[in-house]
Design a protein around this motif. Structure first.
Motif, PDB file in Angstrom:
ATOM      1  N   TYR A   1       6.792   0.867  -9.367  1.00  0.00           N
ATOM      2  CA  TYR A   1       5.496   0.364  -8.919  1.00  0.00           C
ATOM      3  C   TYR A   1       4.488   0.511 -10.053  1.00  0.00           C
ATOM      4  CZ  TYR A   1       5.025   5.370  -7.665  1.00  0.00           C
ATOM      5  OH  TYR A   1       5.022   6.742  -7.677  1.00  0.00           O
ATOM      6  N   TYR A   2       3.594  -0.505 -10.143  1.00  0.00           N
ATOM      7  CA  TYR A   2       2.642  -0.633 -11.241  1.00  0.00           C
ATOM      8  C   TYR A   2       1.241  -0.821 -10.656  1.00  0.00           C
ATOM      9  CZ  TYR A   2       7.051  -1.864 -13.536  1.00  0.00           C
ATOM     10  OH  TYR A   2       8.335  -1.881 -13.993  1.00  0.00           O
ATOM     11  N   THR A   3       0.254  -0.753 -11.553  1.00  0.00           N
ATOM     12  CA  THR A   3      -1.128  -0.962 -11.114  1.00  0.00           C
ATOM     13  C   THR A   3      -1.430  -2.436 -10.886  1.00  0.00           C
ATOM     14  OG1 THR A   3      -1.809  -1.016 -13.435  1.00  0.00           O
ATOM     15  CG2 THR A   3      -1.949   1.108 -12.284  1.00  0.00           C
ATOM     16  N   GLY A   4      -0.703  -3.342 -11.530  1.00  0.00           N
ATOM     17  CA  GLY A   4      -0.964  -4.772 -11.375  1.00  0.00           C
ATOM     18  C   GLY A   4       0.291  -5.584 -11.610  1.00  0.00           C
ATOM     19  N   GLU A   5       0.142  -6.913 -11.457  1.00  0.00           N
ATOM     20  CA  GLU A   5       1.295  -7.808 -11.597  1.00  0.00           C
ATOM     21  C   GLU A   5       1.795  -7.914 -13.027  1.00  0.00           C
ATOM     22  OE1 GLU A   5       1.020 -11.600  -9.588  1.00  0.00           O
ATOM     23  OE2 GLU A   5      -0.659 -10.879  -8.407  1.00  0.00           O
ATOM     24  N   ASP A   6       0.958  -7.544 -14.005  1.00  0.00           N
ATOM     25  CA  ASP A   6       1.406  -7.652 -15.393  1.00  0.00           C
ATOM     26  C   ASP A   6       2.456  -6.600 -15.758  1.00  0.00           C
ATOM     27  OD1 ASP A   6      -0.219  -5.485 -15.175  1.00  0.00           O
ATOM     28  OD2 ASP A   6      -1.637  -6.088 -16.739  1.00  0.00           O
ATOM     29  N   ARG A   7       2.654  -5.601 -14.905  1.00  0.00           N
ATOM     30  CA  ARG A   7       3.681  -4.577 -15.074  1.00  0.00           C
ATOM     31  C   ARG A   7       3.553  -3.833 -16.401  1.00  0.00           C
ATOM     32  NH1 ARG A   7       6.120  -9.168 -13.543  1.00  0.00           N
ATOM     33  NH2 ARG A   7       7.001  -9.485 -15.611  1.00  0.00           N
ATOM     34  N   LYS A   8       2.327  -3.616 -16.855  1.00  0.00           N
ATOM     35  CA  LYS A   8       2.112  -2.887 -18.101  1.00  0.00           C
ATOM     36  C   LYS A   8       1.966  -1.386 -17.861  1.00  0.00           C
ATOM     37  CE  LYS A   8      -0.031  -6.718 -20.610  1.00  0.00           C
ATOM     38  NZ  LYS A   8      -1.240  -7.184 -21.306  1.00  0.00           N
ATOM     39  N   ASP A   9       1.298  -1.001 -16.770  1.00  0.00           N
ATOM     40  CA  ASP A   9       1.036   0.413 -16.487  1.00  0.00           C
ATOM     41  C   ASP A   9       1.939   0.851 -15.343  1.00  0.00           C
ATOM     42  OD1 ASP A   9       0.047   2.925 -16.339  1.00  0.00           O
ATOM     43  OD2 ASP A   9      -1.919   2.380 -15.532  1.00  0.00           O
ATOM     44  N   CYS A  10       3.090   1.438 -15.662  1.00  0.00           N
ATOM     45  CA  CYS A  10       4.036   1.890 -14.634  1.00  0.00           C
ATOM     46  C   CYS A  10       3.566   3.224 -14.077  1.00  0.00           C
ATOM     47  CB  CYS A  10       5.438   2.021 -15.226  1.00  0.00           C
ATOM     48  SG  CYS A  10       6.684   2.509 -14.026  1.00  0.00           S
ATOM     49  N   GLN A  11       3.355   3.289 -12.766  1.00  0.00           N
ATOM     50  CA  GLN A  11       2.878   4.497 -12.109  1.00  0.00           C
ATOM     51  C   GLN A  11       4.008   5.365 -11.573  1.00  0.00           C
ATOM     52  OE1 GLN A  11      -0.444   5.451 -11.887  1.00  0.00           O
ATOM     53  NE2 GLN A  11      -0.689   3.776 -13.349  1.00  0.00           N
ATOM     54  N   GLY A  12       5.206   4.818 -11.432  1.00  0.00           N
ATOM     55  CA  GLY A  12       6.305   5.612 -10.913  1.00  0.00           C
ATOM     56  C   GLY A  12       7.583   4.803 -10.835  1.00  0.00           C
ATOM     57  N   ASN A  13       8.692   5.531 -10.697  1.00  0.00           N
ATOM     58  CA  ASN A  13      10.002   4.896 -10.633  1.00  0.00           C
ATOM     59  C   ASN A  13      10.848   5.692  -9.648  1.00  0.00           C
ATOM     60  OD1 ASN A  13      12.191   3.324 -11.071  1.00  0.00           O
ATOM     61  ND2 ASN A  13      12.626   4.048 -13.132  1.00  0.00           N
ATOM     62  N   ILE A  14      11.315   5.043  -8.576  1.00  0.00           N
ATOM     63  CA  ILE A  14      12.091   5.698  -7.528  1.00  0.00           C
ATOM     64  C   ILE A  14      13.543   5.287  -7.705  1.00  0.00           C
ATOM     65  CG2 ILE A  14      12.353   6.029  -5.049  1.00  0.00           C
ATOM     66  CD1 ILE A  14       9.456   5.034  -4.741  1.00  0.00           C
ATOM     67  N   ALA A  15      14.402   6.251  -8.015  1.00  0.00           N
ATOM     68  CA  ALA A  15      15.831   5.970  -8.181  1.00  0.00           C
ATOM     69  C   ALA A  15      16.487   5.819  -6.809  1.00  0.00           C
ATOM     70  CB  ALA A  15      16.491   7.085  -8.977  1.00  0.00           C
TER      71      ALA A  15
ATOM     72  N   TRP B   1       0.856  -1.182   0.000  1.00  0.00           N
ATOM     73  CA  TRP B   1       0.000   0.000   0.000  1.00  0.00           C
ATOM     74  C   TRP B   1       0.891   1.231   0.000  1.00  0.00           C
ATOM     75  CZ3 TRP B   1      -5.236   0.153  -0.526  1.00  0.00           C
ATOM     76  CH2 TRP B   1      -5.923  -1.049  -0.394  1.00  0.00           C
ATOM     77  N   LYS B   2       0.618   2.181  -0.909  1.00  0.00           N
ATOM     78  CA  LYS B   2       1.434   3.391  -1.038  1.00  0.00           C
ATOM     79  C   LYS B   2       0.564   4.621  -0.849  1.00  0.00           C
ATOM     80  CE  LYS B   2       4.021   6.081  -4.419  1.00  0.00           C
ATOM     81  NZ  LYS B   2       3.010   7.159  -4.361  1.00  0.00           N
ATOM     82  N   LYS B   3       1.106   5.574  -0.111  1.00  0.00           N
ATOM     83  CA  LYS B   3       0.387   6.831   0.126  1.00  0.00           C
ATOM     84  C   LYS B   3       0.744   7.824  -0.966  1.00  0.00           C
ATOM     85  CE  LYS B   3      -0.778  10.029   3.860  1.00  0.00           C
ATOM     86  NZ  LYS B   3      -0.510  10.406   5.267  1.00  0.00           N
ATOM     87  N   GLY B   4      -0.288   8.465  -1.553  1.00  0.00           N
ATOM     88  CA  GLY B   4      -0.063   9.395  -2.644  1.00  0.00           C
ATOM     89  C   GLY B   4       0.659  10.651  -2.201  1.00  0.00           C
ATOM     90  N   GLN B   5       1.324  11.313  -3.175  1.00  0.00           N
ATOM     91  CA  GLN B   5       2.075  12.521  -2.867  1.00  0.00           C
ATOM     92  C   GLN B   5       1.211  13.769  -2.884  1.00  0.00           C
ATOM     93  OE1 GLN B   5       5.396  12.661  -2.078  1.00  0.00           O
ATOM     94  NE2 GLN B   5       5.406  10.424  -2.054  1.00  0.00           N
ATOM     95  N   LEU B   6       0.143  13.777  -3.686  1.00  0.00           N
ATOM     96  CA  LEU B   6      -0.719  14.956  -3.802  1.00  0.00           C
ATOM     97  C   LEU B   6      -2.042  14.763  -3.072  1.00  0.00           C
ATOM     98  CD1 LEU B   6      -0.068  15.802  -7.567  1.00  0.00           C
ATOM     99  CD2 LEU B   6       0.971  16.851  -5.557  1.00  0.00           C
ATOM    100  N   ARG B   7      -2.766  13.706  -3.400  1.00  0.00           N
ATOM    101  CA  ARG B   7      -4.078  13.493  -2.792  1.00  0.00           C
ATOM    102  C   ARG B   7      -3.989  12.828  -1.425  1.00  0.00           C
ATOM    103  NH1 ARG B   7      -7.935  10.806  -7.182  1.00  0.00           N
ATOM    104  NH2 ARG B   7      -9.414  11.316  -5.529  1.00  0.00           N
ATOM    105  N   ARG B   8      -2.826  12.278  -1.103  1.00  0.00           N
ATOM    106  CA  ARG B   8      -2.567  11.676   0.205  1.00  0.00           C
ATOM    107  C   ARG B   8      -3.521  10.533   0.515  1.00  0.00           C
ATOM    108  NH1 ARG B   8       2.220  12.601   1.040  1.00  0.00           N
ATOM    109  NH2 ARG B   8       2.002  12.294   3.302  1.00  0.00           N
ATOM    110  N   ASN B   9      -3.944   9.791  -0.493  1.00  0.00           N
ATOM    111  CA  ASN B   9      -4.779   8.620  -0.270  1.00  0.00           C
ATOM    112  C   ASN B   9      -3.937   7.367  -0.493  1.00  0.00           C
ATOM    113  OD1 ASN B   9      -4.432   9.076  -2.965  1.00  0.00           O
ATOM    114  ND2 ASN B   9      -6.437   8.325  -3.558  1.00  0.00           N
ATOM    115  N   TRP B  10      -4.430   6.252   0.036  1.00  0.00           N
ATOM    116  CA  TRP B  10      -3.684   4.991  -0.023  1.00  0.00           C
ATOM    117  C   TRP B  10      -4.176   4.153  -1.204  1.00  0.00           C
ATOM    118  CZ3 TRP B  10       0.413   3.748   3.087  1.00  0.00           C
ATOM    119  CH2 TRP B  10       0.640   4.573   4.188  1.00  0.00           C
ATOM    120  N   LYS B  11      -3.236   3.623  -1.970  1.00  0.00           N
ATOM    121  CA  LYS B  11      -3.558   2.748  -3.099  1.00  0.00           C
ATOM    122  C   LYS B  11      -2.609   1.549  -3.084  1.00  0.00           C
ATOM    123  CE  LYS B  11      -5.382   6.250  -6.273  1.00  0.00           C
ATOM    124  NZ  LYS B  11      -5.244   6.866  -7.610  1.00  0.00           N
ATOM    125  N   GLU B  12      -3.155   0.399  -3.490  1.00  0.00           N
ATOM    126  CA  GLU B  12      -2.350  -0.810  -3.539  1.00  0.00           C
ATOM    127  C   GLU B  12      -1.642  -0.896  -4.887  1.00  0.00           C
ATOM    128  OE1 GLU B  12      -2.805  -5.486  -2.212  1.00  0.00           O
ATOM    129  OE2 GLU B  12      -4.486  -4.486  -3.190  1.00  0.00           O
TER     130      GLU B  12
END
Length: 618
Positions: free
Chosen positions: A244-258, A221-232
């Motif tokens: 981190y992605y929306t699902g296990e298929d790793r098709k929709d990348c939501q972010g990348n932390i260096a 579960w990750k807390k958003g940076q702007l809306r501050r809501n929790w999403k899996e």
């Protein structure tokens, strides 16, 4: 192991696959095709001029691997930029070439691995193989890989069935080739009684972990940076970043932390209805995350710290580092074994030397007895010699005793080392138990993934129905196009028929014009004949007037009016007029002036005939 070495391992398989005669050489045409394909998958510009110059047709015979290496290094590998291409595409190209020649399993067997799993095992073999050619993998690395696959399948590795295989002298000395390894996997000795899907999932997991440098994957579960809501989100941890992605298929990348040396991980207290929280701090942002339980949080924090440590140490891959450490341990064990063998050989030499000296001592004692029996008069000298021999033997005995004491001390050190190894084995067994528990949780996550895949299958079925409707519309459109083409063909045929009719009308018009021209010529000829006939008539009238007898006295002179009684006006049946009528109604309009002129001429002729005599014109 750098990128060049990894690429050379795959390219070596492609080169040997083209060597059909197993002579160590490949034809220039095949090397040209191989080089062009390598440039394509490595995303580098292809230089056909350099290729043709390097592999000129006037060179002698095929090219060996040593002859191909200068071109490969200069024009291909030196231009490769890490990150600009997908290495899996290079592996697939080389696997396709070498599998056609070397990988031909019995497809009728139920334990045969799919081609995708065989390709991944081939990549794992290349990763773990030794950096020397021909490529082989030592038995320790084979056992390590099989243990990883068994752990991914949540089963215990049983090496009893493979003891005969590993105990072979050829395997112990030279290692195992990839084709022997794949044959062993297809035999079912390791995967007997396990479902094929589980085997494929385990191979894929180990492939992503070792070849793909994936340190850990899972839902958080990750807390958003702007809306501050929790999403899996589905997180994938690599040594350089955390994606981190929306699902296990790793098709929709939501972010990348260096990840770098400025990042750190901290454990947070429970709040906002979330438990097992921790955060990842970077220079610019702080990412708050929540795990499912304390164990998962501990595993994630440890894995992230490991990734940061690898970045700080300048290492790009955990398993490459582990491979080097295992290789160093093997080399250390080999050195220890060699040292132990040398020590044993030295001890054997000392024992032999001692036995030899004891044998010499016995011989000396026997010689002493013989000397006492034979040389009683030289007793004093013999005693001195015996004392000297005794002193020498005492010195040797003291040296042997010192060697025995040192050997006992070394044995004590060996026992301490063995005790430390036993403690290490116990620690590894405890770590294995923890990993098995983590694998159980991973299997549960895989089952959840299957449920999502079933839902995806329903969506695919709906999409297929829509595709069928689209195909029906396409068929109707094709029928309409065919109908339009038929109408166009009919219109074209009608235009051709009208064109032929127009040509026929033009031809008839030309014939009419030709007939008209002939008629005009006939009219001109008739006019000429008429003028000639009128001239002849005038001539004969003159002759007849000359031959007429003179008027006698008393005869009545004919009056002027009676001279015109013999002249007859031509009727409508005049040949000249009848000829002009036969020329057709169409020629009347065009030759109207000519007819009028001829009519005037005829009238003048008639007047002249009437004035010259009473002869009728026939």
């Amino acid at each position: 192991m750098d990128l060049r070495s990894e690429l050379l391992k795959s390219i070596w398989y492609g080169f040997t696959a083209l060597d059909l005669e197993k002579s160590g050489k490949v034809s220039k045409s095949q090397l040209k095709v191989l080089s062009h394909n390598l440039c394509t998958v490595l995303c580098i510009p292809h230089d056909p001029v350099a290729l043709e110059e390097h592999f000129r047709d006037d060179d002698d015979g095929p090219v060996s691997s040593q002859g191909y290496m200068p071109y490969l290094n200069k024009y291909i590998l030196d231009k490769v930029v890490e990150g600009s291409f997908i290495k899996e595409n290079v592996d697939e190209l080389c696997w396709t070439l070498t599998a056609k020649k070397n990988y031909q399993p019995d497809r009728s067997s139920s334990t045969i691995l799919p081609d995708k799993d065989a390709f991944r095992l081939w990549c794992l073999f290349n990763f773990l193989s030794e950096d020397k050619y021909p490529l082989v993998m030592v038995p320790d690395e084979v056992e390590y890989l099989l243990k990883k696959i068994c752990m991914a399948m949540s089963i215990e590795f049983n090496c009893v069935e493979l003891e005969d295989f590993f105990s072979q002298d050829s395997v112990q000395q030279s290692g195992i080739t990839v084709w022997t390894f794949l044959e062993m996997m297809n035999s079912g000795k390791v995967t007997r009684g396990i479902d094929a899907s589980i085997i494929s999932m385990a191979i894929e997991e180990v492939y992503r972990e070792i070849v793909g440098d994936v340190l850990k994957e899972g839902y958080l579960w990750k807390k958003g940076q702007l809306r501050r809501n929790w999403k899996e989100r589905w997180f994938t941890l690599k040594p350089s970043n955390l994606s981190y992605y929306t699902g296990e298929d790793r098709k929709d990348c939501q972010g990348n932390i260096a990840l770098d040396e400025n990042c750190c991980v901290e454990v947070l207290p429970d709040r906002d209805g979330k438990r097992c929280m921790f955060c990842l701090k970077t220079l610019s942002k702080t990412y708050e995350m929540s795990a499912s339980d304390t164990k998962q949080r501990q595993e994630w924090t440890t894995a992230i710290q490991t990734a940061i440590r690898l970045h700080v140490e300048g290492k790009k891959s955990l398993h490459k580092d582990l491979k080097l450490k295992r290789r160093e341990q093997r080399e250390l064990r080999e050195k220890r074994r060699q040292a132990k063998e040398e020590e044993l050989q030295r001890l054997r030499a000392l024992q032999e030397e001692r036995e030899r000296k004891l044998a010499e001592l016995e011989l000396l004692k026997e010689a002493q007895k013989q000397a006492q029996a034979l040389l009683e008069q030289d007793e004093q000298r013999r005693r001195q010699q015996h004392e000297q021999l005794q002193r020498a033997l005492e010195i040797q005995l003291r040296e042997a005793e010192e060697a025995r004491v040192s050997m006992q001390a070394e044995m004590a050190l060996k026992e301490e080392e063995a005790e430390r190894q036993r403690k290490r084995i116990l620690e590894l067994e405890e770590m294995q138990k923890r990993l098995e528990e983590a694998l159980q949780q991973e299997i549960k996550a895989r089952l959840d993934e299957e449920a999502f895949r079933y839902a995806q299958a329903g969506l695919l079925a709906e999409e297929e129905e829509k595709m069928k409707a689209l195909m029906n519309l396409q068929e109707e459109q094709e029928e309409y196009i065919a109908k339009t083409q038929r109408e166009k063909q009919e219109l074209k045929q009608e235009m051709e028929a009208k064109s032929r009719a127009l040509e026929e009308a033009q031809r008839q018009l030309e014939e009419v014009r030709a007939n008209r021209h002939r008629v005009d010529q006939d009219v001109v000829a008739a006019q000429r004949k008429l003028r000639q006939a009128s001239t002849n008539v005038k001539h004969w009238n003159v002759q007849m007037n000359r031959l007429m007898r003179p008027i006698g006295p008393g005869e009545k002179r004919p009056s002027l009016g009676s001279s015109f009684t013999s002249f007859q006006i031509p009727t409508q049946r005049d040949p000249g007029l009848r000829l002009r009528r036969s020329s057709g109604s169409g020629d009347r309009e065009e030759s109207k002036e000519n007819v009028d002129s001829r009519a005037g001429c005829d009238l003048d002729k008639r007047h002249s005939h009437a004035s010259n005599g009473d002869m009728d014109i026939p």
